[in-house]
Scaffold this active site. Structure first.
Site, short mmCIF file in Angstrom:
data_model
loop_
_atom_site.label_atom_id
_atom_site.label_comp_id
_atom_site.label_asym_id
_atom_site.label_seq_id
_atom_site.Cartn_x
_atom_site.Cartn_y
_atom_site.Cartn_z
N CYS A 45 6.18 -5.14 0.63
CA CYS A 45 6.30 -3.80 0.08
C CYS A 45 6.17 -2.77 1.22
O CYS A 45 7.07 -2.65 2.04
CB CYS A 45 5.28 -3.58 -1.05
SG CYS A 45 5.67 -2.18 -2.11
N GLY A 89 0.88 -1.18 0.00
CA GLY A 89 0.00 0.00 0.00
C GLY A 89 0.91 1.21 0.00
O GLY A 89 1.94 1.22 -0.65
N GLU A 90 0.54 2.21 0.77
CA GLU A 90 1.39 3.40 0.88
C GLU A 90 1.77 3.53 2.35
O GLU A 90 0.92 3.71 3.21
CB GLU A 90 0.61 4.62 0.39
CG GLU A 90 1.48 5.71 -0.20
CD GLU A 90 2.33 6.41 0.85
OE1 GLU A 90 3.56 6.49 0.67
OE2 GLU A 90 1.77 6.86 1.86
N SER A 91 3.06 3.41 2.66
CA SER A 91 3.49 3.26 4.05
C SER A 91 3.12 4.45 4.93
O SER A 91 2.73 4.29 6.08
CB SER A 91 5.00 3.00 4.13
OG SER A 91 5.73 4.07 3.57
N ARG A 128 12.83 3.51 0.68
CA ARG A 128 11.55 3.53 -0.02
C ARG A 128 11.74 3.82 -1.51
O ARG A 128 12.70 4.45 -1.91
CB ARG A 128 10.64 4.62 0.57
CG ARG A 128 10.31 4.41 2.05
CD ARG A 128 9.54 5.59 2.61
NE ARG A 128 8.20 5.64 2.04
CZ ARG A 128 7.58 6.76 1.71
NH1 ARG A 128 8.16 7.93 1.86
NH2 ARG A 128 6.35 6.73 1.22
N ILE A 187 6.11 -2.89 -7.46
CA ILE A 187 5.34 -1.66 -7.70
C ILE A 187 5.81 -0.61 -6.70
O ILE A 187 5.57 -0.76 -5.49
CB ILE A 187 3.82 -1.89 -7.54
CG1 ILE A 187 3.34 -3.01 -8.48
CG2 ILE A 187 3.05 -0.59 -7.80
CD1 ILE A 187 1.91 -3.45 -8.22
N ARG A 188 6.50 0.43 -7.16
CA ARG A 188 7.05 1.46 -6.27
C ARG A 188 7.73 0.81 -5.07
O ARG A 188 7.52 1.20 -3.92
CB ARG A 188 5.94 2.42 -5.80
CG ARG A 188 5.40 3.32 -6.88
CD ARG A 188 4.33 4.27 -6.34
NE ARG A 188 4.90 5.16 -5.33
CZ ARG A 188 4.22 5.66 -4.30
NH1 ARG A 188 2.96 5.37 -4.12
NH2 ARG A 188 4.80 6.47 -3.45
N HIS A 220 5.17 -7.85 -4.32
CA HIS A 220 3.77 -8.17 -3.99
C HIS A 220 3.47 -9.64 -4.30
O HIS A 220 2.99 -9.95 -5.40
CB HIS A 220 2.82 -7.27 -4.79
CG HIS A 220 2.80 -5.85 -4.34
ND1 HIS A 220 1.89 -5.37 -3.42
CD2 HIS A 220 3.59 -4.81 -4.67
CE1 HIS A 220 2.12 -4.09 -3.21
NE2 HIS A 220 3.14 -3.72 -3.95
N GLU A 242 1.10 -11.43 -3.40
CA GLU A 242 -0.35 -11.68 -3.49
C GLU A 242 -0.91 -11.40 -4.89
O GLU A 242 -2.06 -11.74 -5.17
CB GLU A 242 -1.10 -10.84 -2.44
CG GLU A 242 -1.28 -9.37 -2.76
CD GLU A 242 -0.04 -8.51 -2.57
OE1 GLU A 242 -0.15 -7.28 -2.74
OE2 GLU A 242 1.05 -9.03 -2.25
#
Length: 195
Positions: free
Chosen positions: A79, A47-49, A106, A135-136, A171, A173
């Site tokens: 991630c 997600g976005e930490s 990051r 992804i990022r 990721h 998943e």
């Protein structure tokens, strides 16, 4: 049956649930501190930490998560989840949970549009190379002496295990290959066993 929680504040929660169930364990979406006492292991999803940390604080989950870690139960950060577990995050004064002996940076592999897949050889996972989705993604800059590096990509550490903590840059998943989730389920079932 082994019960694995997925922190359900943000990120690919449903996909983790699907992967856990494919690995033969029971999945529970965790949104409240009291749910932590009912699970055997916990996945902190991507997600976005920064957003995840804010939501953890809003829901009063930081201390319960630290207590869960201190209890010896396994945790798997993917991630953004890896960033939450890390003992040190480059550019930040303080870690989030700070329980895994790794230094993480990051957005190491570029922005969203530079997302990619790569085939990895993972220690402890047999068979074909593991296709990882980045992804990022962050990466592990360095790992402590008791942290086992399980996979690298272009000489950067992207998967490591420190005791009951497992952290990866990618990721797992988002593919139909559930071997890494199954690895974590085995960690939960036999926490003292080094796979």
């Amino acid at each position: 049956m082994t019960t694995i929680g997925v922190l359900g504040l943000q990120g690919a929660v449903r996909e983790h649930v699907r992967s856990i169930e494919a690995g033969g364990a029971k999945a529970v979406v965790v949104k409240k501190a009291e749910q932590l006492s009912d699970i055997d292991g916990l996945i902190l999803p991507g997600g976005e930490s920064t957003t995840m940390r804010r939501l953890i604080d809003v829901y009063g989950l930081m201390e319960p998560l630290r207590a869960f870690a201190a209890s010896g139960k396994p945790m798997f950060g993917t991630c953004a989840g890896l960033i939450l577990l890390a003992g040190e995050v480059v550019g930040y004064d303080e870690p989030h949970l700070g329980v895994m002996d790794v230094v993480v940076e990051r957005n190491s592999f570029g922005r969203q549009k530079e997302s990619f897949e790569a085939d990895l050889s993972i220690t402890g996972i047999e068979g074909d190379p593991y296709t990882a989705v980045f992804i990022r993604a962050p990466h592990i800059v360095s790992a402590g002496p008791d942290t086992e590096v399980l996979a690298t990509h272009n000489e950067r550490i992207v998967l490591a295990r420190h005791g009951q903590f497992l952290g990866c840059s990618f990721h797992p998943e988002l593919t139909d290959d559930h071997r890494l989730t199954e690895y974590f389920i085995k960690m939960v079932e036999s926490p003292a066993v080094v796979l």
